[in-house]
Design a protein around this motif. Structure first.
Motif, mmCIF file in Angstrom:
data_model
loop_
_atom_site.group_PDB
_atom_site.id
_atom_site.type_symbol
_atom_site.label_atom_id
_atom_site.label_comp_id
_atom_site.label_asym_id
_atom_site.label_seq_id
_atom_site.Cartn_x
_atom_site.Cartn_y
_atom_site.Cartn_z
ATOM 1 N N ALA A 34 0.810 -1.229 0.000
ATOM 2 C CA ALA A 34 0.000 0.000 0.000
ATOM 3 C C ALA A 34 0.840 1.275 0.000
ATOM 4 C CB ALA A 34 -0.923 0.007 1.217
ATOM 5 N N TYR A 35 2.139 1.162 0.270
ATOM 6 C CA TYR A 35 2.988 2.346 0.400
ATOM 7 C C TYR A 35 4.077 2.419 -0.665
ATOM 8 C CZ TYR A 35 0.545 2.369 4.786
ATOM 9 O OH TYR A 35 -0.439 2.361 5.733
ATOM 10 N N ARG A 36 3.965 1.621 -1.697
ATOM 11 C CA ARG A 36 4.979 1.619 -2.755
ATOM 12 C C ARG A 36 4.797 2.824 -3.678
ATOM 13 N NH1 ARG A 36 4.766 -4.903 -3.496
ATOM 14 N NH2 ARG A 36 5.872 -5.292 -1.556
ATOM 15 N N ARG A 37 5.883 3.145 -4.393
ATOM 16 C CA ARG A 37 5.907 4.221 -5.399
ATOM 17 C C ARG A 37 5.724 5.611 -4.771
ATOM 18 N NH1 ARG A 37 8.409 1.784 -8.921
ATOM 19 N NH2 ARG A 37 7.954 3.371 -10.452
ATOM 20 N N ARG A 38 6.190 5.776 -3.530
ATOM 21 C CA ARG A 38 6.094 7.072 -2.855
ATOM 22 C C ARG A 38 7.470 7.659 -2.539
ATOM 23 N NH1 ARG A 38 1.112 6.613 1.490
ATOM 24 N NH2 ARG A 38 -0.302 5.433 0.162
ATOM 25 N N GLY A 39 8.541 6.931 -2.901
ATOM 26 C CA GLY A 39 9.890 7.408 -2.611
ATOM 27 C C GLY A 39 10.418 6.996 -1.255
ATOM 28 N N TYR A 40 9.662 6.190 -0.514
ATOM 29 C CA TYR A 40 10.080 5.795 0.831
ATOM 30 C C TYR A 40 11.355 4.946 0.813
ATOM 31 C CZ TYR A 40 5.395 7.157 2.569
ATOM 32 O OH TYR A 40 4.249 7.831 2.909
ATOM 33 N N SER A 41 11.414 3.962 -0.084
ATOM 34 C CA SER A 41 12.604 3.100 -0.136
ATOM 35 C C SER A 41 13.839 3.902 -0.518
ATOM 36 C CB SER A 41 12.402 1.954 -1.132
ATOM 37 O OG SER A 41 11.437 1.050 -0.654
ATOM 38 N N ARG A 42 13.693 4.802 -1.477
ATOM 39 C CA ARG A 42 14.825 5.648 -1.884
ATOM 40 C C ARG A 42 15.320 6.476 -0.693
ATOM 41 N NH1 ARG A 42 16.683 7.467 -6.702
ATOM 42 N NH2 ARG A 42 14.863 6.601 -7.747
ATOM 43 N N ALA A 43 14.399 7.082 0.041
ATOM 44 C CA ALA A 43 14.780 7.903 1.191
ATOM 45 C C ALA A 43 15.503 7.064 2.247
ATOM 46 C CB ALA A 43 13.549 8.579 1.785
ATOM 47 N N CYS A 44 15.001 5.870 2.509
ATOM 48 C CA CYS A 44 15.648 4.996 3.495
ATOM 49 C C CYS A 44 17.011 4.510 2.999
ATOM 50 C CB CYS A 44 14.747 3.814 3.831
ATOM 51 S SG CYS A 44 13.326 4.244 4.855
ATOM 52 N N MET A 45 17.109 4.172 1.711
ATOM 53 C CA MET A 45 18.401 3.758 1.155
ATOM 54 C C MET A 45 19.416 4.894 1.240
ATOM 55 S SD MET A 45 18.851 0.604 0.244
ATOM 56 C CE MET A 45 20.315 0.826 -0.778
ATOM 57 N N ASN A 46 19.004 6.115 0.953
ATOM 58 C CA ASN A 46 19.923 7.248 1.076
ATOM 59 C C ASN A 46 20.414 7.401 2.515
ATOM 60 O OD1 ASN A 46 20.220 8.217 -1.582
ATOM 61 N ND2 ASN A 46 18.227 9.197 -1.475
ATOM 62 N N ALA A 47 19.521 7.201 3.488
ATOM 63 C CA ALA A 47 19.921 7.283 4.892
ATOM 64 C C ALA A 47 20.926 6.181 5.231
ATOM 65 C CB ALA A 47 18.696 7.186 5.802
ATOM 66 N N LEU A 48 20.701 4.973 4.720
ATOM 67 C CA LEU A 48 21.631 3.869 4.982
ATOM 68 C C LEU A 48 22.981 4.132 4.311
ATOM 69 C CD1 LEU A 48 22.102 1.063 6.252
ATOM 70 C CD2 LEU A 48 21.246 0.080 4.103
#
Length: 159
Positions: A101-115
């Motif tokens: 339900a939360y895909r395609r919102r940029g969340y994974s990219r933001a978390c990957m950048n933090a990692l």
């Protein structure tokens, strides 16, 4: 703005739930529940407590409820150094998982950048991951490239 935060030990159950979401998306059959989940929660609770600083997870909370929408989990591996890798520090991304339900919102990219930033502050010289076909465009956009290093694996019998 996406609100990314570093996970804490209390997030361990949600991190394992999202790991199962990731595993389910990669196979033909759902990953079975079992002892691996309890073991994973115990490991994450210990490692996220900050005692060794060699594992981190970055998350986005569900904007419309309790729990996590997305997580990335990565660790630092201390290897022996060599001339091209004088610190011997390597990163490995264990999982990137987003509830459907939360895909395609940029969340994974933001978390990957933090990692990736977390790795950089620790002097990690290279970060490895295994990419699904669905995730590969994101990782390529972040600078990950396929390697030509041969990989082999030996599975040992359980004790």
């Amino acid at each position: 703005m996406i609100d990314v935060r570093q996970a804490v030990p209390e997030d361990a159950r949600e991190l394992i739930r999202l790991r199962k979401v990731m595993l389910d998306s990669m196979g033909d059959d759902p990953a079975p529940s079992g002892e691996w989940e309890r073991t994973g929660v115990t490991i994450l609770e210990r490692q996220l407590s900050g005692r060794d600083g060699m594992l981190a997870a970055f998350v986005v909370d569900r904007p419309d409820g309790t729990g996590l929408a997305v997580c990335v989990v990565g660790a630092v591996d201390q290897r022996l150094p060599n001339p091209r890798d004088p610190t011997g520090l390597r990163g490995y991304v264990y999982n990137v998982a987003t509830d459907a339900a939360y895909r395609r919102r940029g969340y994974s990219r933001a978390c990957m950048n933090a990692l990736i930033d977390w790795y950089a502050t620790r002097g990690v010289s290279a970060v490895d991951l295994r990419a699904s076909a669905e995730g590969e465009p994101l990782y390529a956009a972040l600078g990950f490239r396929r390697t030509d290093e041969p990989a082999m694996r030996l599975h040992l019998p359980a004790p």
